[in-house]
Scaffold this motif. Structure first.
Motif, PDB file in Angstrom:
ATOM      1  N   UNK A 105      49.061  42.839  56.460  1.00 30.46           N
ATOM      2  CA  UNK A 105      47.874  41.987  56.510  1.00 30.46           C
ATOM      3  C   UNK A 105      47.020  42.140  55.257  1.00 30.46           C
ATOM      4  N   UNK A 106      46.964  43.341  54.710  1.00 33.69           N
ATOM      5  CA  UNK A 106      46.222  43.548  53.469  1.00 33.69           C
ATOM      6  C   UNK A 106      46.883  42.778  52.331  1.00 33.69           C
ATOM      7  N   UNK A 107      48.210  42.789  52.278  1.00 36.58           N
ATOM      8  CA  UNK A 107      48.917  42.030  51.247  1.00 36.58           C
ATOM      9  C   UNK A 107      48.686  40.536  51.437  1.00 36.58           C
ATOM     10  N   UNK A 108      48.755  40.063  52.685  1.00 31.47           N
ATOM     11  CA  UNK A 108      48.473  38.655  52.970  1.00 31.47           C
ATOM     12  C   UNK A 108      47.026  38.330  52.604  1.00 31.47           C
ATOM     13  N   UNK A 109      46.113  39.252  52.833  1.00 34.48           N
ATOM     14  CA  UNK A 109      44.711  39.045  52.470  1.00 34.48           C
ATOM     15  C   UNK A 109      44.513  38.921  50.973  1.00 34.48           C
ATOM     16  N   UNK A 110      45.244  39.718  50.199  1.00 32.67           N
ATOM     17  CA  UNK A 110      45.145  39.633  48.742  1.00 32.67           C
ATOM     18  C   UNK A 110      45.675  38.296  48.260  1.00 32.67           C
ATOM     19  N   UNK A 150      37.504  43.175  37.614  1.00 30.50           N
ATOM     20  CA  UNK A 150      37.623  41.984  38.455  1.00 30.50           C
ATOM     21  C   UNK A 150      38.909  42.016  39.272  1.00 30.50           C
ATOM     22  N   UNK A 151      39.965  42.607  38.723  1.00 26.45           N
ATOM     23  CA  UNK A 151      41.207  42.764  39.482  1.00 26.45           C
ATOM     24  C   UNK A 151      40.979  43.725  40.642  1.00 26.45           C
ATOM     25  N   UNK A 152      40.267  44.807  40.388  1.00 26.82           N
ATOM     26  CA  UNK A 152      39.962  45.753  41.465  1.00 26.82           C
ATOM     27  C   UNK A 152      39.087  45.107  42.533  1.00 26.82           C
ATOM     28  N   UNK A 153      38.129  44.301  42.118  1.00 30.93           N
ATOM     29  CA  UNK A 153      37.270  43.618  43.088  1.00 30.93           C
ATOM     30  C   UNK A 153      38.086  42.648  43.924  1.00 30.93           C
ATOM     31  N   UNK A 154      39.018  41.918  43.299  1.00 33.40           N
ATOM     32  CA  UNK A 154      39.854  40.981  44.051  1.00 33.40           C
ATOM     33  C   UNK A 154      40.742  41.727  45.036  1.00 33.40           C
ATOM     34  N   UNK A 155      41.273  42.870  44.646  1.00 36.87           N
ATOM     35  CA  UNK A 155      42.094  43.665  45.555  1.00 36.87           C
ATOM     36  C   UNK A 155      41.267  44.196  46.723  1.00 36.87           C
ATOM     37  N   UNK A 156      40.056  44.648  46.444  1.00 33.05           N
ATOM     38  CA  UNK A 156      39.173  45.160  47.486  1.00 33.05           C
ATOM     39  C   UNK A 156      38.793  44.055  48.467  1.00 33.05           C
ATOM     40  N   UNK A 161      40.388  41.236  48.944  1.00 34.11           N
ATOM     41  CA  UNK A 161      41.610  40.827  49.638  1.00 34.11           C
ATOM     42  C   UNK A 161      41.996  41.785  50.745  1.00 34.11           C
ATOM     43  N   UNK A 162      41.792  43.075  50.520  1.00 29.98           N
ATOM     44  CA  UNK A 162      42.110  44.060  51.551  1.00 29.98           C
ATOM     45  C   UNK A 162      41.202  43.891  52.768  1.00 29.98           C
ATOM     46  N   UNK A 163      39.924  43.678  52.523  1.00 35.45           N
ATOM     47  CA  UNK A 163      39.000  43.449  53.639  1.00 35.45           C
ATOM     48  C   UNK A 163      39.353  42.150  54.355  1.00 35.45           C
ATOM     49  N   UNK A 164      39.650  41.106  53.582  1.00 34.50           N
ATOM     50  CA  UNK A 164      39.998  39.813  54.174  1.00 34.50           C
ATOM     51  C   UNK A 164      41.285  39.918  54.990  1.00 34.50           C
ATOM     52  N   UNK A 165      42.257  40.675  54.515  1.00 42.23           N
ATOM     53  CA  UNK A 165      43.503  40.865  55.256  1.00 42.23           C
ATOM     54  C   UNK A 165      43.279  41.584  56.567  1.00 42.23           C
ATOM     55  N   UNK A 166      42.437  42.595  56.534  1.00 40.92           N
ATOM     56  CA  UNK A 166      42.130  43.321  57.765  1.00 40.92           C
ATOM     57  C   UNK A 166      41.420  42.402  58.757  1.00 40.92           C
ATOM     58  N   UNK A 167      40.437  41.638  58.267  1.00 43.06           N
ATOM     59  CA  UNK A 167      39.715  40.712  59.137  1.00 43.06           C
ATOM     60  C   UNK A 167      40.630  39.623  59.692  1.00 43.06           C
TER      61      UNK A 167
END
Length: 84
Positions: free
Chosen positions: A34-39, A5-11, A13-19
């Motif tokens: 942006x990836x960090x902000x997305x996470x 679940x931590x890996x899923x949240x990071x994944x 979050x990374x997509x959300x940060x890019x978007x």
């Protein structure tokens, strides 16, 4: 919290940060920032939206959608603080 679940949240979050970087052009921090902000936005969306009564849902696309909204809001707020 399980490792998967931590890996899923990071994944997500990374997509959300890019978007969110694409949505808020000119207010981002580069790809890594942006990836960090997305996470962080994904974490905030996962805690704040259910408290406000919005259902995050269990699907991948709904999770990415809500995490992107959280990241866009976070980028907007960080942009306001940086101007002051």
């Amino acid at each position: 919290m399980e490792f998967s679940s931590v890996l899923a949240m990071l994944f997500i979050g990374a997509i959300a940060g890019w978007l969110s970087g694409k949505i808020m052009e000119g207010r981002g921090f580069g790809l890594i920032g942006n990836i960090i902000v997305g996470i962080v936005g994904a974490f905030l969306a996962g805690t704040v939206f259910p408290a406000l009564g919005f259902s995050v849902g269990g699907g991948l696309f709904s999770s990415i959608f809500f995490a992107t909204i959280g990241a866009v809001i976070l980028l907007f707020l960080i942009g306001l603080v940086r101007k002051v």
